[in-house]
Design a protein around this motif. Structure first.
Motif, PDB file in Angstrom:
ATOM      1  N   GLU A 151      60.795  14.118 102.718  1.00  0.00           N
ATOM      2  CA  GLU A 151      60.259  16.033 103.822  1.00  0.00           C
ATOM      3  C   GLU A 151      61.149  16.941 104.193  1.00  0.00           C
ATOM      4  OE1 GLU A 151      56.406  13.446 105.406  1.00  0.00           O
ATOM      5  OE2 GLU A 151      57.757  14.201 106.861  1.00  0.00           O
ATOM      6  N   ILE A 152      62.495  15.199 105.463  1.00  0.00           N
ATOM      7  CA  ILE A 152      63.718  16.747 105.643  1.00  0.00           C
ATOM      8  C   ILE A 152      64.211  17.516 103.963  1.00  0.00           C
ATOM      9  CG2 ILE A 152      66.227  15.958 106.426  1.00  0.00           C
ATOM     10  CD1 ILE A 152      64.805  13.818 107.952  1.00  0.00           C
ATOM     11  N   THR A 154      62.867  18.528 101.671  1.00  0.00           N
ATOM     12  CA  THR A 154      61.809  19.624 101.002  1.00  0.00           C
ATOM     13  C   THR A 154      62.044  20.689 101.659  1.00  0.00           C
ATOM     14  OG1 THR A 154      60.532  17.925 100.474  1.00  0.00           O
ATOM     15  CG2 THR A 154      59.612  19.750  99.698  1.00  0.00           C
ATOM     16  N   THR A 155      62.137  20.527 103.506  1.00  0.00           N
ATOM     17  CA  THR A 155      62.276  21.549 104.012  1.00  0.00           C
ATOM     18  C   THR A 155      63.735  21.857 104.610  1.00  0.00           C
ATOM     19  OG1 THR A 155      61.207  20.022 105.898  1.00  0.00           O
ATOM     20  CG2 THR A 155      61.965  22.332 106.858  1.00  0.00           C
ATOM     21  N   ALA A 158      63.541  24.148 100.698  1.00  0.00           N
ATOM     22  CA  ALA A 158      62.065  25.337 101.246  1.00  0.00           C
ATOM     23  C   ALA A 158      63.022  26.452 102.177  1.00  0.00           C
ATOM     24  CB  ALA A 158      61.069  25.335 101.600  1.00  0.00           C
ATOM     25  N   THR A 159      63.691  26.540 103.391  1.00  0.00           N
ATOM     26  CA  THR A 159      64.018  27.000 103.978  1.00  0.00           C
ATOM     27  C   THR A 159      65.499  27.855 104.168  1.00  0.00           C
ATOM     28  OG1 THR A 159      64.576  25.167 106.006  1.00  0.00           O
ATOM     29  CG2 THR A 159      62.303  26.380 105.852  1.00  0.00           C
ATOM     30  N   VAL A 163      68.688  20.862 109.030  1.00  0.00           N
ATOM     31  CA  VAL A 163      67.575  20.016 110.198  1.00  0.00           C
ATOM     32  C   VAL A 163      68.047  18.699 110.267  1.00  0.00           C
ATOM     33  CG1 VAL A 163      65.219  18.785 109.463  1.00  0.00           C
ATOM     34  CG2 VAL A 163      65.602  20.790 108.331  1.00  0.00           C
TER      35      VAL A 163
END
Ligand code: ADP
Length: 431
Positions: A151-152, A154-155, A158-159, A163
């Motif tokens: 998840e980290i 992927t974030t 994407a951004t 993180v």
């Protein structure tokens, strides 16, 4: 007439043909030599360029000449040292980075835009229990089953933003990590890099510290409340209460003693933890420390009707501090007397063998329930809080003993039977 012309022409054509053939032959010969020399010079330049990357010495012989090839050769020769320098510094930088990544305690993971692993260091592989070397290109989902890390990443992909998150990885036997992830490069081929810092021990220490502060506050509050309460009672007329005033003062005194016991034990613990401040350890006599401790608890034992049975003690020496060793024995003997039955016994034995000495302190007291045995060395842990407090106990004695024994390179264990008694055994290395 026509025949004549034809013959005449044929006579002219023969030398012309011969000349043409000769020219052609010469031209081909020239072309052959030129091509051969050209291709030899090209392969010299190619070999030179190839050696530029890995050969330790540069080939100084390069084709000369004023043509384009000669110019190319000269410009290559001129830039060669710079290229070599760049290659060398890149190699050095690469091996430096490799060494840093290998020696890093933090796990490092890099993925590409499709969440495929492009790189991970040994520490990361060890953390998640993956076999080394990790094949580059393997999907992250195959390497780490926990969705948190995916998840980290992927974030970040994407951004394109950093993180920072705390994460518990089941793959790493429920260790906690502080993960710092950030983008690598820009879109469309943006990757992500994460650094995992193991904070499990830090979290444990933080918990221990919080519990300790809470316990200390709790332990201090009870005697302080009692002292304040009885002092107020005395001031508000208790002093004139001739039947009770002495009892009130006795309670104040016992609670103040308890406070000073807690303060002394806390001081001992803090001294043990900051061992650097004390004098360096030196040879000390176990017999002398035990005899001194026995003298300290003698009167309490007599008051309780408990007999101290001590066999002839050997004179062995260990490395440590006299006061610390004596404190170990006083704490154990004091407990053995305190938690004994009326007219009970305390047995002290000493055995030394193979560079080790075992000191046994056994009693015929109330014993310790088996479920409490592993916890008695924890700070402030008591089986029966009320009984321990009533006897002036702080709940810190055994944790001080364990700490001090371990600091001397030894160990302590306990055996106990409820209602029958307990036996504490210390093992210390001798000199
Ligand atoms: P305390 O100040 O209460 O004696 P300790 O750390 O020395 O604190 O001991 C922790 C607890 O372990 C005690 O409160 C008691 O419940 C138990 N304990 C220690 N020694 C003995 C013993 N010899 N017999 C029975 N219980 C013991």
């Amino acid at each position: 007439m026509d025949l004549y012309v034809a013959r005449h022409n044929a006579g002219l054509a023969r030398p012309l043909l011969g000349g043409t053939v000769l020219v052609l032959l010469l031209a081909s010969l020239l072309a052959f030599f030129f091509t051969r020399s050209f291709s030899r010079r090209v392969s010299q330049i190619r070999a030179y360029a190839e050696r530029l990357l890995d050969s330790p010495v540069l080939d100084p012989a390069l084709p000369s000449g004023d043509d384009d090839l000669g110019l190319l050769a000269r410009s290559l020769q001129r830039t060669a040292p710079r290229i070599r320098e760049l290659v060398e510094s890149l190699k050095l930088e690469g091996s430096r980075r490799e060494a840093i990544l290998v020696s890093m305690l933090e796990g490092v993971l890099a993925v590409d835009k499709d969440l495929r692993v492009t790189f991970c260091n040994q520490s990361f592989a060890r953390t998640i229990g993956a076999r080394l070397p990790v094949i580059p290109g393997i999907p992250l989902a195959e390497l780490v089953r926990d969705p948190g890390l995916r998840e980290i990443m992927t974030t970040v992909l994407a951004t394109g933003e950093r993180v920072e998150r705390r994460l518990t990885l089941a793959a790493a036997t429920a260790h906690s990590f502080e993960v710092l992830a950030g983008p690598m490069g820009g879109p469309p081929s943006r990757g992500a890099l994460a650094i995992l810092h193991d904070v499990t021990e830090l979290e444990r220490l933080e918990r221990v510290r919080k519990d300790f502060v809470a316990n200390v506050s709790h332990e201090l509050r009870t005697p302080l409340t009692a002292i304040r309460g009885y002092a107020e009672t005395l001031l508000e007329g208790g002093l004139e209460d001739l039947q009770n005033n002495r009892r009130f003062v006795e309670i104040i005194l016992s609670q103040a003693t308890r406070l000073s016991n807690i303060a002394a034990d806390l001081l001992s613990l803090s001294e043990l933890e900051s061992s650097g401040a004390t004098a360096p350890p030196h040879p000390v006599s176990v017999r002398a420390a035990l005899e001194s401790a026995l003298r300290t608890v003698e009167s309490a034992a007599r008051l309780q009707g408990v007999t101290l049975l001590c066999e002839k003690l050997e004179d062995v020496k260990v490395i440590g501090h006299e006061l610390r060793l004596e404190q170990i024995f006083v704490n154990l003997l004091d407990n053995a007397v305190k938690f004994n039955r009326p007219s009970g016994e305390v047995q002290i034995e000493m055995r030394s063998k193979n560079g080790k000495v075992n000191i046994l302190i056994g009693d015929t007291g109330i014993g310790i329930p088996s479920e409490d045995l592993p916890r008695v060395f924890e700070r402030f842990y008591r089986v029966d809080k009320a009984r321990s407090r009533a006897m002036g106990g702080t709940g810190l004695g055994l944790s001080i003993v364990k700490h001090a024994v371990e600091q001397m390179g030894g160990s302590i264990k306990v055996d106990s039977r409820l209602g029958e008694g307990s036996e504490f055994t210390i093992e210390l290395p001798t000199i």
